[in-house]
Structures are given as C-alpha cells and as structure tokens.
Scaffold this motif. Sequence first.
Motif, PDB file in Angstrom:
ATOM      1  N   ALA A  23       5.524  -8.869  -1.148  1.00 40.15           N
ATOM      2  CA  ALA A  23       5.763  -9.043  -2.591  1.00 40.15           C
ATOM      3  C   ALA A  23       6.891  -9.636  -3.257  1.00 40.15           C
ATOM      4  CB  ALA A  23       5.633  -7.664  -3.215  1.00 40.15           C
ATOM      5  N   MET A  24       8.108  -9.160  -2.331  1.00 37.89           N
ATOM      6  CA  MET A  24       9.511  -9.416  -2.713  1.00 37.89           C
ATOM      7  C   MET A  24       9.687 -10.995  -2.578  1.00 37.89           C
ATOM      8  SD  MET A  24      12.932  -8.066  -1.079  1.00 37.89           S
ATOM      9  CE  MET A  24      12.388  -8.518   0.528  1.00 37.89           C
ATOM     10  N   ARG A  25       9.195 -11.582  -1.391  1.00 39.56           N
ATOM     11  CA  ARG A  25       9.176 -13.033  -1.108  1.00 39.56           C
ATOM     12  C   ARG A  25       8.348 -13.648  -1.648  1.00 39.56           C
ATOM     13  NH1 ARG A  25       9.997 -12.450   5.521  1.00 39.56           N
ATOM     14  NH2 ARG A  25      12.044 -11.320   5.405  1.00 39.56           N
ATOM     15  N   ARG A  26       7.126 -13.072  -2.224  1.00 42.05           N
ATOM     16  CA  ARG A  26       6.234 -13.892  -2.764  1.00 42.05           C
ATOM     17  C   ARG A  26       5.562 -14.823  -2.009  1.00 42.05           C
ATOM     18  NH1 ARG A  26       8.434 -15.141  -8.866  1.00 42.05           N
ATOM     19  NH2 ARG A  26       8.853 -13.167  -9.658  1.00 42.05           N
ATOM     20  N   ARG A  27       4.938 -14.278  -0.901  1.00 40.67           N
ATOM     21  CA  ARG A  27       4.365 -14.950   0.495  1.00 40.67           C
ATOM     22  C   ARG A  27       3.277 -14.337   0.614  1.00 40.67           C
ATOM     23  NH1 ARG A  27       6.907 -18.490  -1.286  1.00 40.67           N
ATOM     24  NH2 ARG A  27       8.873 -19.550  -0.521  1.00 40.67           N
ATOM     25  N   LYS A  28       1.979 -14.975   1.126  1.00 39.22           N
ATOM     26  CA  LYS A  28       0.868 -14.488   1.526  1.00 39.22           C
ATOM     27  C   LYS A  28       1.169 -14.285   3.148  1.00 39.22           C
ATOM     28  CE  LYS A  28      -2.208 -17.524  -0.149  1.00 39.22           C
ATOM     29  NZ  LYS A  28      -3.198 -18.090  -0.454  1.00 39.22           N
ATOM     30  N   THR A  29       2.048 -14.701   3.627  1.00 44.29           N
ATOM     31  CA  THR A  29       2.194 -14.551   5.302  1.00 44.29           C
ATOM     32  C   THR A  29       3.426 -13.591   5.547  1.00 44.29           C
ATOM     33  OG1 THR A  29       3.275 -16.543   5.220  1.00 44.29           O
ATOM     34  CG2 THR A  29       0.910 -16.971   5.836  1.00 44.29           C
ATOM     35  N   LEU A  30       3.258 -13.052   6.818  1.00 42.83           N
ATOM     36  CA  LEU A  30       4.142 -12.098   7.045  1.00 42.83           C
ATOM     37  C   LEU A  30       4.214 -12.239   8.746  1.00 42.83           C
ATOM     38  CD1 LEU A  30       6.562 -10.230   6.248  1.00 42.83           C
ATOM     39  CD2 LEU A  30       4.836  -8.390   6.726  1.00 42.83           C
ATOM     40  N   VAL A  31       5.362 -12.823   9.344  1.00 46.85           N
ATOM     41  CA  VAL A  31       5.446 -12.887  10.709  1.00 46.85           C
ATOM     42  C   VAL A  31       5.764 -11.488  11.370  1.00 46.85           C
ATOM     43  CG1 VAL A  31       6.580 -13.904  12.675  1.00 46.85           C
ATOM     44  CG2 VAL A  31       6.279 -15.436  10.628  1.00 46.85           C
ATOM     45  N   THR A  32       4.880 -11.356  12.157  1.00 45.99           N
ATOM     46  CA  THR A  32       4.933  -9.662  12.766  1.00 45.99           C
ATOM     47  C   THR A  32       4.943  -9.672  14.198  1.00 45.99           C
ATOM     48  OG1 THR A  32       2.687  -9.101  12.519  1.00 45.99           O
ATOM     49  CG2 THR A  32       4.144  -8.479  10.682  1.00 45.99           C
ATOM     50  N   CYS A  33       5.128  -8.581  14.811  1.00 41.63           N
ATOM     51  CA  CYS A  33       4.995  -8.426  16.226  1.00 41.63           C
ATOM     52  C   CYS A  33       3.648  -7.938  16.445  1.00 41.63           C
ATOM     53  CB  CYS A  33       6.032  -7.695  16.994  1.00 41.63           C
ATOM     54  SG  CYS A  33       5.971  -6.024  16.618  1.00 41.63           S
ATOM     55  N   ARG A  34       2.953  -7.779  17.693  1.00 43.83           N
ATOM     56  CA  ARG A  34       1.568  -7.086  17.672  1.00 43.83           C
ATOM     57  C   ARG A  34       1.587  -5.959  17.286  1.00 43.83           C
ATOM     58  NH1 ARG A  34      -3.401  -9.072  17.466  1.00 43.83           N
ATOM     59  NH2 ARG A  34      -5.007  -7.433  18.621  1.00 43.83           N
ATOM     60  N   PRO A  35       2.240  -4.950  17.661  1.00 49.19           N
ATOM     61  CA  PRO A  35       2.268  -3.592  17.245  1.00 49.19           C
ATOM     62  C   PRO A  35       2.305  -3.313  15.783  1.00 49.19           C
ATOM     63  CG  PRO A  35       3.772  -3.568  19.026  1.00 49.19           C
ATOM     64  CD  PRO A  35       3.467  -4.894  18.667  1.00 49.19           C
ATOM     65  N   CYS A  36       3.234  -3.998  15.124  1.00 50.24           N
ATOM     66  CA  CYS A  36       3.157  -3.941  13.786  1.00 50.24           C
ATOM     67  C   CYS A  36       1.958  -4.451  13.034  1.00 50.24           C
ATOM     68  CB  CYS A  36       4.379  -4.764  13.143  1.00 50.24           C
ATOM     69  SG  CYS A  36       6.304  -4.182  13.520  1.00 50.24           S
ATOM     70  N   HIS A  37       1.478  -5.537  13.520  1.00 48.01           N
ATOM     71  CA  HIS A  37       0.295  -6.208  13.117  1.00 48.01           C
ATOM     72  C   HIS A  37      -0.884  -5.062  13.119  1.00 48.01           C
ATOM     73  CE1 HIS A  37      -2.271 -10.130  12.523  1.00 48.01           C
ATOM     74  NE2 HIS A  37      -2.178  -9.614  11.655  1.00 48.01           N
ATOM     75  N   GLU A  38      -1.119  -4.387  14.257  1.00 43.61           N
ATOM     76  CA  GLU A  38      -2.046  -3.556  14.353  1.00 43.61           C
ATOM     77  C   GLU A  38      -2.038  -2.268  13.497  1.00 43.61           C
ATOM     78  OE1 GLU A  38      -1.752  -2.766  18.454  1.00 43.61           O
ATOM     79  OE2 GLU A  38      -3.032  -4.677  18.958  1.00 43.61           O
ATOM     80  N   ALA A  39      -0.588  -2.018  13.255  1.00 41.42           N
ATOM     81  CA  ALA A  39      -0.330  -0.828  12.568  1.00 41.42           C
ATOM     82  C   ALA A  39      -0.804  -1.335  10.870  1.00 41.42           C
ATOM     83  CB  ALA A  39       1.074  -0.532  12.516  1.00 41.42           C
ATOM     84  N   ILE A  40      -0.567  -2.408  10.407  1.00 40.10           N
ATOM     85  CA  ILE A  40      -0.918  -2.942   9.193  1.00 40.10           C
ATOM     86  C   ILE A  40      -2.415  -2.902   9.026  1.00 40.10           C
ATOM     87  CG2 ILE A  40      -1.023  -5.002   7.751  1.00 40.10           C
ATOM     88  CD1 ILE A  40       1.752  -5.749   8.727  1.00 40.10           C
ATOM     89  N   HIS A  41      -3.089  -3.486  10.133  1.00 39.66           N
ATOM     90  CA  HIS A  41      -4.578  -3.372   9.867  1.00 39.66           C
ATOM     91  C   HIS A  41      -5.098  -1.941   9.910  1.00 39.66           C
ATOM     92  CE1 HIS A  41      -5.621  -7.586   9.450  1.00 39.66           C
ATOM     93  NE2 HIS A  41      -4.518  -7.816  10.461  1.00 39.66           N
ATOM     94  N   ALA A  42      -4.480  -0.989  10.778  1.00 36.60           N
ATOM     95  CA  ALA A  42      -4.923   0.294  10.745  1.00 36.60           C
ATOM     96  C   ALA A  42      -4.600   1.276   9.506  1.00 36.60           C
ATOM     97  CB  ALA A  42      -4.564   0.809  12.113  1.00 36.60           C
ATOM     98  N   GLY A  43      -3.621   0.818   8.843  1.00 27.47           N
ATOM     99  CA  GLY A  43      -3.078   1.583   7.792  1.00 27.47           C
ATOM    100  C   GLY A  43      -2.186   2.691   8.154  1.00 27.47           C
ATOM    101  N   ARG A  44      -1.531   2.539   9.352  1.00 23.11           N
ATOM    102  CA  ARG A  44      -0.496   3.299   9.820  1.00 23.11           C
ATOM    103  C   ARG A  44       0.953   2.678   9.310  1.00 23.11           C
ATOM    104  NH1 ARG A  44      -3.281   2.545  14.832  1.00 23.11           N
ATOM    105  NH2 ARG A  44      -1.378   1.276  15.505  1.00 23.11           N
ATOM    106  N   PRO A  45       1.979   3.693   9.297  1.00 22.75           N
ATOM    107  CA  PRO A  45       3.386   2.974   9.086  1.00 22.75           C
ATOM    108  C   PRO A  45       3.712   2.112  10.141  1.00 22.75           C
ATOM    109  CG  PRO A  45       3.336   5.550   8.811  1.00 22.75           C
ATOM    110  CD  PRO A  45       1.940   4.851   9.363  1.00 22.75           C
ATOM    111  N   THR A  46       4.468   1.084   9.620  1.00 22.68           N
ATOM    112  CA  THR A  46       5.248   0.229  10.724  1.00 22.68           C
ATOM    113  C   THR A  46       6.365   0.791  11.402  1.00 22.68           C
ATOM    114  OG1 THR A  46       5.980  -1.084   9.001  1.00 22.68           O
ATOM    115  CG2 THR A  46       4.067  -1.932   9.919  1.00 22.68           C
TER     116      THR A  46
END
Length: 106
Positions: free
Chosen positions: A78-101
Amino acid sequence: MVARFGGIPLHRQPTATLEDHKPVLATTRGNELIHRLLAGACEICGSTDQVEVHHIRHLADLDKPGRREKPTWVRLMAMRRRKTLVTCRPCHEAIHAGRPTTQPTA
C-alpha cells in the motif's frame, strides 16, 4: 501494370542493395519490477534465497474489512502503491497461509 501502396509505386528494383540492421534489444531501464527482481533480495526480510514475486489483482484487495491490524506485506504494498512484492519463498508461503512474515534482518 503498376501496383501502388499509399501513393508509393511498388515495382521491382533488381539493383537495390539490402542492408541488414542489428535488432534493437529491449532495455530494462524503465521497468521497475525487473530491477527489483534483479536485486535478488526479499523486500520483507532481505533474504536472497529463492526470490519470487507476490502479485495481487487490485490494490483495493488490500483493504479487506474485518482485519484488525494490517500485516507487514500489506503495508509495504500500500505504501509503494504496487501490486507486486518481491519475496523469498518462506515469506511468500506465509503470505498465502495468512501467517506473519519473518521480521526484517539488520
């Protein structure tokens, strides 16, 4: 018989020389996403292993009703106003699982 293309006569020129030009290679100067990917670091925790891109359809999807506190990744996008976010695999999985990164490293 003479054929015309937009007022230009189209006839054969047997003595014409052909000049092959090198193809123009696409540059990545103006593409921010490519630069962010080539940096090779997770934008959440700074890890350099298995970098991926998390993408959402609409920025409006970030503001879902009923959420108490927005996660780190939502605030970053939201701060960057971007629809994409470059993440590592563990952070990406945490995002989709609803867990904190993971927390950012120093």
